[in-house]
Write a protein that holds these residues in place. Sequence first.
Motif, mmCIF file in Angstrom:
data_model
loop_
_atom_site.group_PDB
_atom_site.id
_atom_site.type_symbol
_atom_site.label_atom_id
_atom_site.label_comp_id
_atom_site.label_asym_id
_atom_site.label_seq_id
_atom_site.Cartn_x
_atom_site.Cartn_y
_atom_site.Cartn_z
ATOM 1 N N LEU A 97 -1.397 -50.693 -19.731
ATOM 2 C CA LEU A 97 -1.519 -49.335 -19.209
ATOM 3 C C LEU A 97 -0.849 -48.321 -20.138
ATOM 4 O O LEU A 97 -1.322 -47.189 -20.270
ATOM 5 N N ARG A 98 0.223 -48.727 -20.780
ATOM 6 C CA ARG A 98 0.899 -47.812 -21.706
ATOM 7 C C ARG A 98 0.072 -47.539 -22.954
ATOM 8 O O ARG A 98 0.294 -46.529 -23.642
ATOM 9 N N LEU A 99 -0.848 -48.423 -23.276
ATOM 10 C CA LEU A 99 -1.704 -48.228 -24.455
ATOM 11 C C LEU A 99 -2.848 -47.255 -24.188
ATOM 12 O O LEU A 99 -3.593 -46.913 -25.112
ATOM 13 N N GLU A 100 -2.993 -46.815 -22.945
ATOM 14 C CA GLU A 100 -4.051 -45.856 -22.628
ATOM 15 C C GLU A 100 -3.770 -44.521 -23.300
ATOM 16 O O GLU A 100 -2.651 -44.012 -23.278
ATOM 17 N N ARG A 101 -4.801 -43.950 -23.880
ATOM 18 C CA ARG A 101 -4.654 -42.676 -24.566
ATOM 19 C C ARG A 101 -4.759 -41.530 -23.569
ATOM 20 O O ARG A 101 -5.406 -41.662 -22.526
ATOM 21 N N PRO A 102 -4.122 -40.402 -23.855
ATOM 22 C CA PRO A 102 -4.264 -39.233 -22.976
ATOM 23 C C PRO A 102 -5.734 -38.831 -22.843
ATOM 24 O O PRO A 102 -6.450 -38.724 -23.834
ATOM 25 N N GLY A 103 -6.189 -38.648 -21.645
ATOM 26 C CA GLY A 103 -7.586 -38.263 -21.429
ATOM 27 C C GLY A 103 -8.524 -39.430 -21.295
ATOM 28 O O GLY A 103 -9.720 -39.239 -21.035
ATOM 29 N N TRP B 193 -15.039 -51.031 -27.571
ATOM 30 C CA TRP B 193 -14.721 -52.390 -27.182
ATOM 31 C C TRP B 193 -13.297 -52.504 -26.645
ATOM 32 O O TRP B 193 -13.002 -53.377 -25.825
ATOM 33 N N ALA B 194 -12.403 -51.609 -27.080
ATOM 34 C CA ALA B 194 -11.051 -51.604 -26.529
ATOM 35 C C ALA B 194 -11.062 -51.058 -25.097
ATOM 36 O O ALA B 194 -10.336 -51.562 -24.222
ATOM 37 N N THR C 258 -7.497 -50.593 -35.284
ATOM 38 C CA THR C 258 -8.154 -49.368 -35.742
ATOM 39 C C THR C 258 -7.098 -48.337 -36.092
ATOM 40 O O THR C 258 -5.901 -48.515 -35.823
ATOM 41 N N ALA C 259 -7.537 -47.234 -36.686
ATOM 42 C CA ALA C 259 -6.626 -46.131 -36.994
ATOM 43 C C ALA C 259 -6.082 -45.537 -35.696
ATOM 44 O O ALA C 259 -6.732 -45.618 -34.641
ATOM 45 N N PRO C 260 -4.889 -44.936 -35.734
ATOM 46 C CA PRO C 260 -4.263 -44.428 -34.496
ATOM 47 C C PRO C 260 -5.104 -43.416 -33.732
ATOM 48 O O PRO C 260 -4.996 -43.323 -32.505
ATOM 49 N N ASP C 261 -5.941 -42.639 -34.423
ATOM 50 C CA ASP C 261 -6.715 -41.606 -33.740
ATOM 51 C C ASP C 261 -8.118 -42.079 -33.352
ATOM 52 O O ASP C 261 -8.941 -41.277 -32.917
#
Length: 593
Positions: A434-440, A456-457, A448-451
């Motif tokens: 859950l902490r790996l979820e991106r804002p939005g 598939w993720a 992959t790159a951070p952005d």
Amino acid sequence: MIDLRKPQGRPQQRPDVDTARVDLLLLDASGEHLAVHDEQGRLTCPSLILDRPGGPHHRGELGALVRELARRQLDLDITYIGLLAADESGTAVRLVVTAVLRTVPDGSRLRLLPVGEARARRRDLQHGEHLETARHWHEAVRCAPDLGRRIERSMRTAVAFLARHRAEEAGHWGWEQYLGTDTLGTLSTANGILTCLHARAGGELAERALQTLRALQNDDGGWQIRRALIGSDSDTSITESTCACLWAFHEAGHRPESEEAVRRGLAWLRERQRPDGGWASADVPGQQSLVFATASAVRILALYGERDAVARGVQWLRDAQCPDGGWGATAPAADETVSSSPAYAAAALLALRQAGVPVTDHVITTGCEYLLGAFSPDRPEPWESTSFTSLVDSRRFARMDFRHFATPWVLAALCECGYDLSHPVVLTGTLQLLRLERPGGGWRSTLTAPDITPIWAVHGAVYALRTVLDSGARNLAPLVLSAHRDAELRTLSWLSGGMIGRRAAAERPGHVWRRRLTTVWLALLTVTVALLVLGQLGVLRGLQSESGRDKVLAGATTLVVTVVGALAPSIIAEEYRIRRSRARAGRDREGLE
């Protein structure tokens, strides 16, 4: 449990004195720091000592008793969590409890030690064997009330995120791997459909995307990977892509009896099974069977009830298991350099469970042990992700780079093998996912790159969250029995509180009478000595005086000396006990500093 017969850094209690001691494993509100006293390399826990009879705080529920004693003896404000261990040795009782330290007192030299450092110094830590249990309990108490709503919210957010990033090409709806263009990918579109369906959000978006899969199906019945290949594009049918599309149709409720695309896809998948029982990614001469391709095929064919092909595939997966219980990209017999990876182990376990292999089977239990052993809670992704490149078209030298976001698939595999949120690894892994979820919306991965947010993720995360929720719903016994379990815990808590209260307040009758007789004997001796002294001083002769004044003064003096002599031993003994109790409390407070 610590042997109470040995010294623990403080003077031993006299063997004829009943005591109750409570050691506190105190974590801060975040659960990331442990409150300890660090002295000469030894990490000790704050302790509560009860050896004084009487007092209302010696009775009641254990949690309330510990909170009150921590406030009185150590000036600490804590929230009680639970009892970790108990031991009785001779006339002493020792409990180990865990609690949350709300605030650090002003002027205190109490050290908040990072949990990572505490783990590294576990040999120096008093009750270090209970550290992980305390942390997991703390985490469960902190996160449990809102966890279900948090998971549901994340899944809804993921569907909204995919809806905003939907691609459209030539009138077809779908998705691209990195959600950044309007080109459609076959495997990516299947992942998008599955994400919506796992989140219980089908509707027009999923149906329009399913129509896209029908349009993208190859003439041979399989599905290609359109634009995510390395080297050059190829329209060759690929096992992993075909399995994802068939899974999407199955989740949408389409069966071979009514869906031609499913019939053709299943026929292609059956025909691609190799003589050894496994599958490769594509029909390439000389290519060996692969674990992920085989696991994907076995799982999908099992969903559709294809027993014969599934049985052969299951046997291949059994034979491909590594000695450590995991699986690598290929079978160890075909590649001596292969090493286990959590992503492949998770895929194999999911396939074996879908095929009906029981959770008690050796191949399942050893696979789960491998996954639990590979868990690394200190990493952002507690299970290491991996990727594998395989040739799918020898004519065009096209290769597929398949990336595996391991953490969600491991969580799903463990849940399908009988684990749930009651297991600390599943709970911690779910929270970290859950902490790996991106804002939005969306999820990031170290592959992959951070952005970048790959679809598939997103699919892997939503599938894992759905599986975690469903694993809790499969067994309703804890929910049905929760009221009775709570009543039982309350009873046990009162019993524990009463145990240490009685041990602290109620001394053994033999000791009580011995002390009383000693006090009476000392009082008699004191009175006798006092009377002899008065006789030597001539005070007693005043009682025989003819003067009334002398008689009164002599009588008053004799009475005062007799009473004081009789009470002095009791007063001195009680004062000694009070001072000793205060001294112990003071040493505990100094231990915090």
